[in-house]
Design an enzyme around this catalytic site. Sequence first.
Site, PDB file in Angstrom:
ATOM      1  N   THR A   1      21.211   0.746  -4.588  1.00  0.00           N
ATOM      2  CA  THR A   1      20.777   2.133  -4.420  1.00  0.00           C
ATOM      3  C   THR A   1      19.944   2.357  -3.153  1.00  0.00           C
ATOM      4  O   THR A   1      19.379   3.443  -2.983  1.00  0.00           O
ATOM      5  CB  THR A   1      19.955   2.562  -5.647  1.00  0.00           C
ATOM      6  OG1 THR A   1      18.863   1.632  -5.811  1.00  0.00           O
ATOM      7  CG2 THR A   1      20.794   2.537  -6.910  1.00  0.00           C
ATOM      8  N   GLU A   2      19.873   1.367  -2.289  1.00  0.00           N
ATOM      9  CA  GLU A   2      18.958   1.433  -1.147  1.00  0.00           C
ATOM     10  C   GLU A   2      19.157   2.681  -0.283  1.00  0.00           C
ATOM     11  O   GLU A   2      18.175   3.293   0.176  1.00  0.00           O
ATOM     12  CB  GLU A   2      19.108   0.167  -0.291  1.00  0.00           C
ATOM     13  CG  GLU A   2      18.505  -1.082  -0.905  1.00  0.00           C
ATOM     14  CD  GLU A   2      19.482  -1.849  -1.786  1.00  0.00           C
ATOM     15  OE1 GLU A   2      19.212  -3.018  -2.080  1.00  0.00           O
ATOM     16  OE2 GLU A   2      20.514  -1.256  -2.189  1.00  0.00           O
TER      17      GLU A   2
END
Length: 270
Positions: free
Chosen positions: A146-147
């Site tokens: 999810t960076e």
Amino acid sequence: MRQSHTPAPETFALQYVNYHCTDRVASITLNRPEKRNALNYQMVTELKHAFDTAENDDECKVVILKATGQAFCAGADLEYLQQLKNNSYAENLEDSSHLMQLFYQIYTLKKVVIAQVSGPAIASGCGLATVCDFTYTVPSARFGYTEVKIGFLPAIVKVFLLRKIGEARSKELLLTGDLISAEKAKAFGLVNEVVPEDELDQAVRDLAQRLCVQNSGQAMEVTKEMIARVQELPLRDALEYAAERNALARATEDCQLGIQAFLDKQPMTW
């Protein structure tokens, strides 16, 4: 045939990581459930120490990486990320290299590593599962990197993810930042098996014991090493390297014992 023996198990508990080894299987357990086993500098340090212990323990043949609580690992600790905003480039590079070293350590560990994922594996937590040799999980688990949703980069894990599942699927995961189901993770090649929650522990233990009993530890170590190495080489160099390793393997004690047992039609218990 080799004599089996059961030494006293080795156990230790650090602040965030527990280690236990018995019957030739080491369990490394993330133990920070109140933070969903999120990673900070100390936890990464403890994981490196635990994997180093397993690699250098002659009585350990297979490693299981698992976690307490509802999540496998929720990625980087948010309070820890808050602190990183004030770091210099040199400090951030040292911290990033610290995590990189853990991923590389697991990926190249001389022992087989099985991830037992009983809950969400997100961002660097999904990275931990990615660098393991096998991943078993439950139907309710979710996986993803999810960076990009917080303006960050899945920088280190992409090196390993590209090797594991290829460019197209890596792009889907890394550029969307979306979480995917356990079944989709299996379809992508990120997960080996999806197992009912009440059967997960036994399924992982069965795999670990099967690897211990049926396979030469030396052969698994070199095979794992070669899988990583041949992908870096041009075709001709990779084939020459493989031929050299093949020739060296024939002279090992494990190979000679295994061939003799096969010729004698005797089961081989390693």
